[in-house]
Design an enzyme around this catalytic site. Structure first.
Site, PDB file in Angstrom:
ATOM      1  CG  MET A   1      -1.828  -1.175   1.367  1.00 23.57           C
ATOM      2  SD  MET A   1      -2.557  -1.316   3.034  1.00 23.57           S
ATOM      3  CE  MET A   1      -3.372   0.258   3.196  1.00 23.57           C
TER       4      MET A   1
ATOM      5  CB  CYS B   1      12.792  -5.267   1.791  1.00 29.00           C
ATOM      6  SG  CYS B   1      11.503  -4.630   2.892  1.00 29.00           S
TER       7      CYS B   1
ATOM      8  CG  HIS C   1       7.067  -3.058   2.989  1.00 34.46           C
ATOM      9  ND1 HIS C   1       8.355  -3.330   2.589  1.00 34.46           N
ATOM     10  CD2 HIS C   1       7.027  -1.709   3.171  1.00 34.46           C
ATOM     11  CE1 HIS C   1       9.065  -2.214   2.527  1.00 34.46           C
ATOM     12  NE2 HIS C   1       8.269  -1.212   2.892  1.00 34.46           N
TER      13      HIS C   1
END
Length: 295
Positions: free
Chosen positions: A90, A129, A102
């Site tokens: 988002m 990540c 995320h």
């Protein structure tokens, strides 16, 4: 939203598309798949557990709200109950990038707000990540959490985050999603504020003590709640507003239809979400009134 799900159905293997369509196109589909539905899909498609979860990723990514990057990421977590929860990334125009959510955070928070107290595994389009690896390390089930990527073998979270820094390093024993019930009360009569207090009472904020919650009322009358999810590394913390926006996104409703907001925070907290909450909501819809209470 439904058109993007229809596109995913058109690209899916026929056996999966045929048996999944009645589930994901149903008016009451809430971006979750029950353990029974998942087992039925396994039998109908002859896919393995891993293969089916990976095949479902495009349906999670269909919920992505990414007007800045136009980079669509999907994630699916399996709660301790066995139910699967979709999540997607988002982004928001007009606010700092730190307000971004995320896909991994989305799926985890989706499960949390629907009553799960931990997740067994997470399946993601792309390798997580560092921000998300750290966020997942806060979970009550971090030590057992498995990560599945397309065309790779399943690995533990700590394979992706060796020598991790987490809650235990700061003397915290309870993880995010652990079953808690804080005992905050508020004498305000406003129903939306009381919903925010309910969210506050399951929030996780052991580092700042800013236990907090929010409730967002929609034009439709539905109310979505968000609890603060704090992190030992601070930056991956997820504010209560974002957790509530996740619930709106995964329900298929529109951010533009938020009618009112109520934020409640611990008066003894070391930080506040008020300014960021106001600025993010203003970027979504400048006419949203925000009630704020310290308890």
């Amino acid at each position: 939203m439904k058109s993007r799900i229809e596109q995913a159905l058109a690209s899916a293997p026929e056996a999966l598309s045929t048996h999944l369509a009645p589930i994901v196109l149903a008016d009451d589909f809430d971006a979750t798949i029950s353990e029974q539905q998942f087992d039925e899909l396994l039998n109908a498609t002859n896919l393995s557990d891993k293969e089916l979860r990976v095949a479902l990723l495009p349906f999670a990514a269909a919920y992505s709200y990414a007007p800045i990057s136009e980079f669509y990421v999907g994630a699916i977590v399996r709660g301790l109950s066995g139910r699967l929860y979709f999540g997607a990334n988002m982004e928001f125009f007009g606010v700092q990038l730190g307000q971004t959510v995320h896909a991994e955070q989305c799926a985890i928070s989706h499960a949390w707000m629907k009553g799960e107290h931990g997740v067994k595994d997470i399946t993601i389009n792309y390798s997580p990540c560092g921000h998300c690896r750290q966020f997942m390390n806060e979970l009550s089930t971090a030590k057992e959490l498995k990560i599945q990527l397309p065309e790779r073998e399943e690995k533990s979270l700590h394979h992706y985050l060796p020598e991790a820094f987490g809650p235990a390093d700061l003397g915290i024993e309870s993880g995010l999603m652990a079953e808690v019930k804080h005992e905050f009360v508020c004498d305000e009569d406003d129903a939306l504020i009381q919903k925010a207090v309910n969210a506050m009472n399951i929030s996780h904020a052991p580092y700042t003590n800013n236990l907090s919650g929010i409730a967002l009322e929609m034009d439709s009358g539905r109310v979505f709640q968000g609890a603060y999810a704090e992190n030992a590394a601070f930056n991956p913390s997820l504010p209560p507003l974002q957790v509530a926006l996740i619930q709106i996104l995964m329900s298929g409703e529109q951010f533009e239809d938020i009618k009112a907001a109520a934020l409640v925070e611990n008066s003894q907290g070391k930080i506040s979400h008020l300014a960021d909450t106001q600025s993010t909501l203003e970027a979504l819809n400048p006419d949203i009134p925000v009630s704020f209470v310290n308890v």
